[in-house]
Enzyme design. Structure first.
Site, PDB file in Angstrom:
ATOM      1  N   LYS A 267       0.785  -1.111  -0.104  1.00 54.57           N
ATOM      2  CA  LYS A 267       0.021   0.182   0.022  1.00 54.57           C
ATOM      3  C   LYS A 267       1.006   1.231  -0.009  1.00 54.57           C
ATOM      4  CE  LYS A 267      -4.241   0.967  -0.089  1.00 54.57           C
ATOM      5  NZ  LYS A 267      -5.218   0.154  -0.375  1.00 54.57           N
TER       6      LYS A 267
ATOM      7  N   ASP B 261      -7.154   4.001  -4.692  1.00 52.73           N
ATOM      8  CA  ASP B 261      -7.823   3.973  -3.342  1.00 52.73           C
ATOM      9  C   ASP B 261      -8.274   5.376  -2.972  1.00 52.73           C
ATOM     10  OD1 ASP B 261      -7.685   2.029  -1.043  1.00 52.73           O
ATOM     11  OD2 ASP B 261      -7.556   3.811   0.097  1.00 52.73           O
TER      12      ASP B 261
HETATM   13  P1  NDP Z   1     -12.863   7.452  -3.092  1.00 50.63           P
HETATM   14  O1  NDP Z   1     -12.005   8.490  -2.772  1.00 50.63           O
HETATM   15  O2  NDP Z   1     -13.529   7.253  -4.497  1.00 50.63           O
HETATM   16  O3  NDP Z   1     -14.413   7.632  -2.161  1.00 50.63           O
HETATM   17  C1  NDP Z   1     -14.397   7.712  -0.811  1.00 50.63           C
HETATM   18  C2  NDP Z   1     -15.658   8.151  -0.259  1.00 50.63           C
HETATM   19  O4  NDP Z   1     -15.783   8.037   1.038  1.00 50.63           O
HETATM   20  C3  NDP Z   1     -15.938   9.601  -0.747  1.00 50.63           C
HETATM   21  O5  NDP Z   1     -17.451   9.726  -1.004  1.00 50.63           O
HETATM   22  C4  NDP Z   1     -15.603  10.425   0.712  1.00 50.63           C
HETATM   23  O6  NDP Z   1     -16.260  11.358   0.662  1.00 50.63           O
HETATM   24  C5  NDP Z   1     -15.970   9.277   1.614  1.00 50.63           C
HETATM   25  N1  NDP Z   1     -15.216   9.569   2.986  1.00 50.63           N
HETATM   26  C6  NDP Z   1     -14.012   9.749   3.409  1.00 50.63           C
HETATM   27  N2  NDP Z   1     -13.726   9.821   4.414  1.00 50.63           N
HETATM   28  C7  NDP Z   1     -14.909   9.854   5.098  1.00 50.63           C
HETATM   29  C8  NDP Z   1     -15.213   9.808   6.350  1.00 50.63           C
HETATM   30  N3  NDP Z   1     -14.457   9.990   7.314  1.00 50.63           N
HETATM   31  N4  NDP Z   1     -16.706   9.505   6.833  1.00 50.63           N
HETATM   32  C9  NDP Z   1     -17.493   9.266   5.692  1.00 50.63           C
HETATM   33  N5  NDP Z   1     -17.263   9.407   4.183  1.00 50.63           N
HETATM   34  C10 NDP Z   1     -15.992   9.546   4.047  1.00 50.63           C
HETATM   35  O7  NDP Z   1     -12.430   6.277  -2.216  1.00 50.63           O
HETATM   36  P2  NDP Z   1     -12.795   4.509  -2.629  1.00 50.63           P
HETATM   37  O8  NDP Z   1     -14.161   4.339  -3.060  1.00 50.63           O
HETATM   38  O9  NDP Z   1     -11.796   4.151  -3.535  1.00 50.63           O
HETATM   39  O10 NDP Z   1     -12.436   3.804  -1.416  1.00 50.63           O
HETATM   40  C11 NDP Z   1     -13.314   3.679  -0.218  1.00 50.63           C
HETATM   41  C12 NDP Z   1     -12.858   2.738   0.621  1.00 50.63           C
HETATM   42  O11 NDP Z   1     -12.875   1.412  -0.062  1.00 50.63           O
HETATM   43  C13 NDP Z   1     -11.591   2.843   1.241  1.00 50.63           C
HETATM   44  O12 NDP Z   1     -11.488   2.287   2.677  1.00 50.63           O
HETATM   45  C14 NDP Z   1     -10.624   1.994   0.324  1.00 50.63           C
HETATM   46  O13 NDP Z   1      -9.621   1.570   0.950  1.00 50.63           O
HETATM   47  C15 NDP Z   1     -11.606   0.782   0.148  1.00 50.63           C
HETATM   48  N6  NDP Z   1     -11.223  -0.013  -1.084  1.00 50.63           N
HETATM   49  C16 NDP Z   1     -11.099   0.749  -2.508  1.00 50.63           C
HETATM   50  C17 NDP Z   1     -10.945  -0.089  -3.453  1.00 50.63           C
HETATM   51  C18 NDP Z   1     -10.688   0.524  -4.896  1.00 50.63           C
HETATM   52  O14 NDP Z   1     -10.576  -0.151  -5.883  1.00 50.63           O
HETATM   53  N7  NDP Z   1     -10.821   1.827  -5.155  1.00 50.63           N
HETATM   54  C19 NDP Z   1     -10.697  -1.559  -3.378  1.00 50.63           C
HETATM   55  C20 NDP Z   1     -10.967  -2.139  -2.198  1.00 50.63           C
HETATM   56  C21 NDP Z   1     -11.187  -1.312  -0.988  1.00 50.63           C
HETATM   57  P3  NDP Z   1     -15.646  12.685   0.213  1.00 50.63           P
HETATM   58  O15 NDP Z   1     -15.365  12.627  -1.446  1.00 50.63           O
HETATM   59  O16 NDP Z   1     -16.823  13.936   0.187  1.00 50.63           O
HETATM   60  O17 NDP Z   1     -14.700  13.078   0.954  1.00 50.63           O
HETATM   61  O1  2IT Z   2      -7.700  -1.742  -1.030  1.00 48.33           O
HETATM   62  C1  2IT Z   2      -7.533  -2.365  -2.394  1.00 48.33           C
HETATM   63  O2  2IT Z   2      -7.832  -3.362  -2.442  1.00 48.33           O
HETATM   64  C2  2IT Z   2      -7.272  -1.268  -3.178  1.00 48.33           C
HETATM   65  N1  2IT Z   2      -7.400  -0.023  -3.018  1.00 48.33           N
HETATM   66  C3  2IT Z   2      -7.302  -1.709  -4.696  1.00 48.33           C
HETATM   67  C4  2IT Z   2      -5.762  -2.267  -4.939  1.00 48.33           C
HETATM   68  C5  2IT Z   2      -5.313  -2.678  -6.197  1.00 48.33           C
HETATM   69  O3  2IT Z   2      -4.359  -2.930  -6.448  1.00 48.33           O
HETATM   70  O4  2IT Z   2      -6.447  -2.860  -7.360  1.00 48.33           O
END
Ligand code: NDP
Ligand code: 2IT
Length: 443
Positions: free
Chosen positions: A124, A164
């Site tokens: 990460k 992420d």
């Molecule tokens: P994004 O940046 O696309 O979205 C994050 C979202 O969460 C936004 O809507 C943001 O709002 C909101 N947010 C952030 N902090 C807070 C908080 N403290 N309370 C409430 N809402 C909050 O990120 P992702 O969707 O990519 O990631 C979201 C989660 O999923 C993370 O935990 C990430 O590690 C996990 N994840 C992501 C993957 C991926 O492929 N992208 C894969 C697997 C897991 P705002 O924009 O208004 O700040």
């Molecule tokens: O938390 C996760 O699994 C991710 N943010 C995606 C990682 C990746 O290499 O696609």
């Protein structure tokens, strides 16, 4: 295996790394029986070896804003474990980023990637840079400066970063553009790339789709499905968006989305044009949740979390520790039957304990959000073969991977009464593959 003693030693070595220690404790508590039944793991000191990252890289990221003012952020890459494949995991750009958060995410990624059955190790990275309110050119200059250092540490067979929180298609583009200039190579060194330059169909939706596929498998064990179910989702980023789309496709109704400042409750359901409207706001870097409440005349619950709403299924898709014991009690009291984590470690240990005690269907992120990195793995395969698969092909493979992860959790998590502890199942299945590979490879 004495978990408390291991945790005491680890706390002394890593003082103040709260999230990292939380993630490690959860895994260790799940695998005690397996480690005790397999003395070869203790003989080879696998536990001490697996909780220590292979490499922690911290670097300076200077960048200039549009007015020429210069700033400095911290850049990180944690290369945690590469026993089963090249290091693989996302990059997070958010002001809260620190060593503890990235180490917890890197540690979780080892087991998640193992569960996908694809050859990927755990890593990460990211920065405490805040992309909110920055112009496109500021984001580009930051990404370019970040890659000036990162490119020395990554490569298609060595370490393959992705997105992420705060890192999506735009940032991957700027990062990849700089990598290409520095290395003279067009390779699969980052995933989540644009479709015109090496990306995979379905990667943007994959984490959310995979999350809902996983929940569907859990529901099936109780003879249920998404049809007519009310679903509460937190966040509205990459993961929440994909999950909302798939819930709608399967006949469920999404009634909440949230941001750090609160949530909206839309009893009519969040679908179709309403989702397109939010995507437009997101593409232009605007706030989503409050404007949604004005546009569709629904209430904005300032400073609150969506877990107080009556729902059948909860998909926490925002960030770590966003669902605590009080939230869990509300969900249970309101009759929620399934909590399936789209984010990484969104539920606190106390919340998880309540879900398990009450025999709710509960899936941890390392199993239930593995669809994102799995589809990154499929992007790497396509890049190696210099081929593009159709959306249908990628989606079919993603679906199959999620079903297989569900089966692995059942295999190792089912108790004598038939209740599936998915936390235990995911941790044991993920651990065994990596630990056995570490034994095979020597230290
Ligand atoms: P994004 O940046 O696309 O979205 C994050 C979202 O969460 C936004 O809507 C943001 O709002 C909101 N947010 C952030 N902090 C807070 C908080 N403290 N309370 C409430 N809402 C909050 O990120 P992702 O969707 O990519 O990631 C979201 C989660 O999923 C993370 O935990 C990430 O590690 C996990 N994840 C992501 C993957 C991926 O492929 N992208 C894969 C697997 C897991 P705002 O924009 O208004 O700040
Ligand atoms: O938390 C996760 O699994 C991710 N943010 C995606 C990682 C990746 O290499 O696609």
């Amino acid at each position: 295996m004495n978990v408390d003693k291991i945790m005491n030693d680890l706390t002394k070595k890593n003082p103040g790394e709260v999230e990292f220690l939380q993630a490690v404790r959860e895994v260790l508590e799940s695998i005690v029986d397996v480690v005790e039944a397999n003395p070869q793991f203790e003989e080879a000191n696998i536990i001490d070896r697996i909780v220590e990252p292979d490499r922690v890289l911290i670097f300076k990221v200077p960048w200039a804003d549009d007015k020429g003012k210069i700033y400095v952020n911290k850049g990180y890459r944690i290369q945690f474990n590469n026993a089963i494949g090249p290091y693989k995991g996302g990059l997070r750009f958010h002001p809260s980023v620190n060593l503890s958060i990235l180490k917890f995410l890197g540690f979780e990624q080892i087991f998640k990637n193992s569960l996908t059955s694809l050859p990927m190790g755990g890593a990460k990275g990211g920065s405490d840079f805040n992309p909110k309110g920055k112009s496109n050119t500021e984001i580009m200059r930051f990404c370019q400066s970040f890659m000036m250092e990162l490119h020395k540490m990554i490569g298609p067979e060595e370490d393959v970063p992705a997105g992420d929180i705060g890192v999506g298609g735009r940032e991957i583009g700027y990062l990849y553009g700089m990598y290409k200039r520095l290395t003279h190579e067009h390779t699969g060194v980052l995933t989540g790339k644009g479709l015109n330059w090496g990306g995979s169909l379905v990667r943007p939706e994959a984490t959310g789709f995979g999350n809902v596929y996983f929940a569907e498998e859990m529901l099936k064990t109780k003879g249920m499905n998404f049809k007519g179910k009310t679903v509460a989702i937190s966040g509205f980023g990459n993961v929440a968006w994909g999950a909302a789309l798939k819930v709608n496709q399967l006949g469920g109704k999404v009634v909440t989305i949230s941001g750090p400042d609160g949530y909206v409750y839309d009893p009519e359901g969040i679908s179709g044009k309403k989702i397109d409207y939010m995507l437009e706001l997101r593409a232009s870097n605007q706030d989503i949740v409050r404007p949604y409440s004005f546009e569709y005349g629904v209430e904005f619950h300032e400073g609150k979390r969506p877990w107080e709403v009556k729902c059948d299924i909860a998909l926490p898709c925002a960030t770590q520790n966003e669902l605590d014991a009080e939230d869990a009690k509300k969900l249970i009291a309101n009759g929620c039957i399934c909590v399936c984590e789209g984010a990484n470690m969104p539920s606190t240990p106390e919340a998880i304990e309540l879900f398990l005690e009450n025999k709710i269907l509960f899936a941890p992120g390392k199993a239930a959000n593995a669809g994102g990195v799995a589809t990154s793995g499929l992007e790497m395969s396509q890049n190696s073969m210099k081929l593009n698969w159709s959306a249908e092909e990628v989606d079919t493979r993603l679906h199959e991977i999620m079903r297989n992860i569900h089966s692995s959790c059942m295999k190792y998590g089912k108790d004598s009464e038939g209740y599936v502890n998915y936390v235990k199942g995911a941790n044991i299945a993920g651990f065994l593959k990596v630990a056995n590979a570490m034994l095979d490879l020597g230290f």
